[in-house]
Design a protein around this motif. Structure first.
Motif, mmCIF file in Angstrom:
data_model
loop_
_atom_site.group_PDB
_atom_site.id
_atom_site.type_symbol
_atom_site.label_atom_id
_atom_site.label_comp_id
_atom_site.label_asym_id
_atom_site.label_seq_id
_atom_site.Cartn_x
_atom_site.Cartn_y
_atom_site.Cartn_z
ATOM 1 N N ASP A 8 0.812 -1.221 0.000
ATOM 2 C CA ASP A 8 0.000 0.000 0.000
ATOM 3 C C ASP A 8 0.844 1.269 0.000
ATOM 4 O O ASP A 8 0.310 2.369 0.018
ATOM 5 C CB ASP A 8 -0.935 0.004 1.227
ATOM 6 N N LEU A 9 2.181 1.119 -0.060
ATOM 7 C CA LEU A 9 3.033 2.313 -0.059
ATOM 8 C C LEU A 9 2.825 3.107 -1.343
ATOM 9 O O LEU A 9 2.986 2.576 -2.441
ATOM 10 C CB LEU A 9 4.510 1.908 0.058
ATOM 11 N N TYR A 10 2.488 4.367 -1.181
ATOM 12 C CA TYR A 10 2.277 5.220 -2.344
ATOM 13 C C TYR A 10 3.624 5.506 -3.002
ATOM 14 O O TYR A 10 4.571 5.880 -2.328
ATOM 15 C CB TYR A 10 1.610 6.517 -1.891
ATOM 16 N N GLY A 11 3.728 5.301 -4.300
ATOM 17 C CA GLY A 11 4.990 5.557 -5.008
ATOM 18 C C GLY A 11 5.979 4.416 -4.916
ATOM 19 O O GLY A 11 7.165 4.574 -5.184
ATOM 20 N N ARG A 12 5.481 3.231 -4.522
ATOM 21 C CA ARG A 12 6.371 2.082 -4.329
ATOM 22 C C ARG A 12 7.161 1.745 -5.598
ATOM 23 O O ARG A 12 8.353 1.500 -5.554
ATOM 24 C CB ARG A 12 5.519 0.882 -3.917
ATOM 25 N N LYS A 13 6.443 1.755 -6.744
ATOM 26 C CA LYS A 13 7.105 1.368 -7.994
ATOM 27 C C LYS A 13 8.226 2.336 -8.350
ATOM 28 O O LYS A 13 9.285 1.928 -8.814
ATOM 29 C CB LYS A 13 6.073 1.322 -9.130
ATOM 30 N N LEU A 14 7.973 3.610 -8.124
ATOM 31 C CA LEU A 14 8.999 4.619 -8.416
ATOM 32 C C LEU A 14 10.237 4.393 -7.551
ATOM 33 O O LEU A 14 11.364 4.376 -8.043
ATOM 34 C CB LEU A 14 8.424 6.018 -8.174
ATOM 35 N N TYR A 15 10.015 4.178 -6.236
ATOM 36 C CA TYR A 15 11.145 3.955 -5.332
ATOM 37 C C TYR A 15 11.945 2.733 -5.771
ATOM 38 O O TYR A 15 13.174 2.721 -5.730
ATOM 39 C CB TYR A 15 10.657 3.765 -3.892
ATOM 40 N N MET A 16 11.208 1.694 -6.175
ATOM 41 C CA MET A 16 11.858 0.460 -6.624
ATOM 42 C C MET A 16 12.721 0.735 -7.864
ATOM 43 O O MET A 16 13.863 0.277 -7.949
ATOM 44 C CB MET A 16 10.745 -0.530 -6.963
ATOM 45 N N MET A 17 12.153 1.506 -8.804
ATOM 46 C CA MET A 17 12.893 1.835 -10.037
ATOM 47 C C MET A 17 14.187 2.585 -9.700
ATOM 48 O O MET A 17 15.250 2.279 -10.237
ATOM 49 C CB MET A 17 12.038 2.738 -10.944
ATOM 50 N N ILE A 18 14.053 3.563 -8.792
ATOM 51 C CA ILE A 18 15.227 4.354 -8.390
ATOM 52 C C ILE A 18 16.327 3.423 -7.885
ATOM 53 O O ILE A 18 17.506 3.602 -8.197
ATOM 54 C CB ILE A 18 14.834 5.384 -7.300
ATOM 55 N N GLY A 19 15.929 2.376 -7.163
ATOM 56 C CA GLY A 19 16.912 1.426 -6.644
ATOM 57 C C GLY A 19 17.479 0.524 -7.727
ATOM 58 O O GLY A 19 18.680 0.280 -7.773
ATOM 59 N N ILE A 20 16.602 0.049 -8.626
ATOM 60 C CA ILE A 20 17.065 -0.906 -9.649
ATOM 61 C C ILE A 20 18.098 -0.253 -10.561
ATOM 62 O O ILE A 20 19.082 -0.890 -10.956
ATOM 63 C CB ILE A 20 15.860 -1.470 -10.430
ATOM 64 N N VAL A 21 17.885 1.021 -10.871
ATOM 65 C CA VAL A 21 18.862 1.732 -11.715
ATOM 66 C C VAL A 21 20.259 1.654 -11.092
ATOM 67 O O VAL A 21 21.259 1.461 -11.785
ATOM 68 C CB VAL A 21 18.424 3.207 -11.910
ATOM 69 N N THR A 22 20.321 1.745 -9.750
ATOM 70 C CA THR A 22 21.642 1.738 -9.105
ATOM 71 C C THR A 22 22.324 0.382 -9.213
ATOM 72 O O THR A 22 23.524 0.271 -9.005
ATOM 73 C CB THR A 22 21.558 2.113 -7.606
ATOM 74 N N MET A 23 21.544 -0.684 -9.527
ATOM 75 C CA MET A 23 22.166 -1.994 -9.676
ATOM 76 C C MET A 23 22.941 -2.091 -10.995
ATOM 77 O O MET A 23 23.840 -2.905 -11.129
ATOM 78 C CB MET A 23 21.119 -3.104 -9.624
#
Lengths: 327, 300
Positions: free
Chosen positions: B110-125
């Motif tokens: 239910d976290l609002y903006g979860r997908k965006l936060y995840m994307m921000i992290g995946i880019v760093t991988m």
């Protein structure tokens, strides 16, 4: 009782919020965020950390296209286009570091990549569970030893009065004592063998887990068909762990430009430099030790771009060959 | 070998294979253990005696604890040990707490903006700035010659976040909901409900990060000049790579009779003391990190 009273209230509120679908959606979102403000703060702290420690350095990559020196800020430094990249292509060390990086990585890919798979398969064939557990535990041990300590062991062993010289002299394989780290001749072999020694057991964990996940029904069916243990290993276990092997292979291929920096930095010295200088150590030498920030960043960036292209192509090729891919 | 007496229902070739296999495995164990044994034996041997030549392979020739005494009397080594212990304990606790906290928030559907936060992290991988921009950042943040350089830049790791997230997803939601009914906020839920339920994954990540903190020498090499902030691995690195072993000897000479210890024997004893804590801990955490490796590799 409570539920019945609450319901009409909710119906009353809804029409009030209605005017304009956009503002309704915005208000809903704002309310949702407000309800989870603690959760948002927890997530955003991580985002802020990533912004500082991952994204600011990514922005810092632009110094590869500039002539940056320590007295200016990044934005003040003058643009120089692709000058740094051109210079690297003409650098006398370009071919040497490329050869050392690719050479060691490719030999590792051919020799060191299959060994954990073979080790896992053989370990799985051990009939005594106690022995299996003991071998496993012991095989993880070197992973927990730091490269500094292993480097200390290696420099002791490979010195002219060291164990390796004793053994080789005893076997009559060499005539006189030499310090193996003091010449470029043996450097690649030392790097590859010590890497295998350190990571064989640890790398096998993933394969062991994949083997443990193979359905026992498959083995039973193979037994009924009259397969012996080698046939089961070859026709059941190996195909079952193939997807795992494929994914790790893609990652290994995309990593051929990465060297084990910790390992090479400790074993490298001025006498073996012609075999030991790799892209990563060259970047370190240029950037940190000689303060040629822009040039070193360009070298690092070029490496990263080639590595990313390699990852994409390895992924594509594996997808075509056997349908497994990372993304 | 081991199976000589249990030759039941196996073909001859299988029988031969089993014994050869056992032999291979025992050889691998021997090759794994011997270099470590060699270091331990030599660190327990009189330093001057070892210098006489004729390597000591299996057992100390002239047993002595002087090398260890010299290590524990050397102020430089002790300070470095203190730095390593401090950065491992503090760094690991903060890393586990911070990464788990972010992971818990991101694991909530239910976290609002979860997908965006995840994307921000995946880019760093997949993308990073590389060594030099990172070096400049650390310099600009004023972390040079600062103990915090061991803590803040390592307090988060996206790979570890993924391991945490996949663990949190498996947790039953009923306890969280019950805590919410009682009026607990999400942070309190994380502290009171999630952390106590997550000990297996916390042990895994703590081991990974603890080993990293204990073994890392590079941060100490490039960001720290002050010897009193230098971890033991960096100290050893300087001894091994820059062959400043003479200097080490000089450090030791003030405190101990130099007749018996040599720079080499002190180096070996330091290596043993440096390695021992981790080697004693990891077998007990084995079942955890095997699981953690698996999640990390599948999802990562």
């Amino acid at each position: 009782m409570d539920v019945k009273i609450q319901q009409p209230e909710q119906q009353l509120i809804e029409p009030l919020v209605k005017p304009g679908a956009k503002s309704k959606r915005f208000k809903k979102a704002a309310k949702r965020v407000n309800n989870q403000k603690y959760l948002q703060i927890m997530a955003l702290l991580g985002v802020v950390w990533m912004f500082i420690f991952n994204y600011i350095p990514m922005y810092g990559l632009i110094i590869a296209f500039k002539e940056f020196s320590i007295i200016q800020s990044i934005s003040e430094a003058p643009w120089v286009g692709l000058m740094q990249f051109k210079e690297f292509l003409q650098d006398e060390n370009f071919l040497i570091v490329l050869k050392n990086t690719l050479g060691m990585s490719l030999i590792k890919l051919i020799i060191a990549f299959p060994l954990p798979i073979i080790f896992a398969l053989l370990l799985n064939e051990l009939t005594s569970l106690k022995l299996k557990k003991a071998v496993q535990t012991i095989s993880y041990l070197p992973h927990f030893i730091s490269w500094v300590v292993l480097g200390g062991i290696l420099t002791t062993w490979l010195a002219d009065i060291g164990v390796i010289n004793d053994v080789l002299l005893g076997l009559g394989m060499i005539d006189e004592r030499t310090n193996f780290l003091a010449s470029p001749d043996n450097f690649w072999a030392i790097v590859i063998l010590s890497d295998i020694w350190k990571e064989l057991g640890w790398s096998a964990i993933i394969y062991l887990a994949a083997i443990a996940g193979v359905s026992t029904e498959l083995y039973e069916a193979a037994t009924i068909d009259g397969a012996n243990r080698f046939q089961k290993m070859w026709h059941v276990t190996l195909p079952a762990i193939m997807p795992t092997i494929a994914i790790l292979f893609i990652l290994a291929v995309s990593g051929v430009l990465n060297s084990n920096f910790d390992q090479i930095l400790i074993l490298k010295n001025s006498l073996n430099e012609s075999a030991s200088n790799v892209i990563d150590t060259y970047v370190y030498q240029l950037g940190i030790q000689n303060a040629r920030y822009s040039y070193a960043t360009a070298v690092g960036l070029m490496k990263a771009i080639i590595a990313f292209i390699l990852l994409l192509s390895a992924n594509k090729i594996m997808k075509k060959i056997n349908g497994t891919s990372l993304f | 070998m081991f199976k000589l007496f249990k030759r039941n229902r196996r073909t001859t070739s299988e029988y031969i294979f089993d014994n050869i296999n056992i032999l291979i495995m025992l050889s691998i164990c021997a090759i794994t253990i011997y270099p470590i044994w060699y270091v331990i034996v030599n660190s327990l041997n009189d330093g001057m005696d070892a210098m006489k030549g004729g390597s000591i392979y299996w057992w100390p020739r002239e047993f002595s604890l002087e090398n260890y005494k010299a290590v524990f009397n050397n102020q430089g080594i002790l300070t470095s040990f203190g730095v390593t212990v401090a950065k491992t304990v503090i760094g690991t606790i903060i890393h586990v707490f911070f990464t788990a906290m972010v992971a818990y928030a991101i694991s909530r559907k239910d976290l609002y903006g979860r997908k965006l936060y995840m994307m921000i992290g995946i880019v760093t991988m997949f993308f990073s700035g590389g060594l030099i921009p990172y070096f400049l950042l650390i310099r600009d943040l004023g972390l040079f010659d600062n103990f915090l350089v061991y803590i803040i830049p390592t307090m988060f790791n996206f790979f570890h976040l993924i391991i945490f997230v996949s663990f949190f997803r498996e947790l039953p939601t009923s306890l969280e909901e019950a805590a919410k009914m009682d009026g607990a906020n999400d942070f309190t839920i994380f502290i009171r409900v999630i952390i106590p339920l997550s000990m297996p994954v916390i042990a895994t990540i703590a081991l990974f990060q603890g080993v990293y903190q204990w073994n890392d020498y590079f941060a100490g090499v490039i960001f720290v000049n002050d010897p009193s902030l230098q971890p033991i691995q960096t100290y050893l690195y300087k001894v091994v790579a820059e062959s400043s072993s003479n200097q080490m000897m000089m450090n030791a000479s003030g405190t101990i009779a130099t007749k018996t210890v040599t720079s080499q024997s002190i180096k070996l004893a330091t290596m043993v003391v440096t390695t021992l804590p981790i080697v004693l801990v990891y077998p007990f955490l084995q079942k955890y990190f095997v699981k953690g490796m698996l999640i990390g590799s599948v999802k990562g």
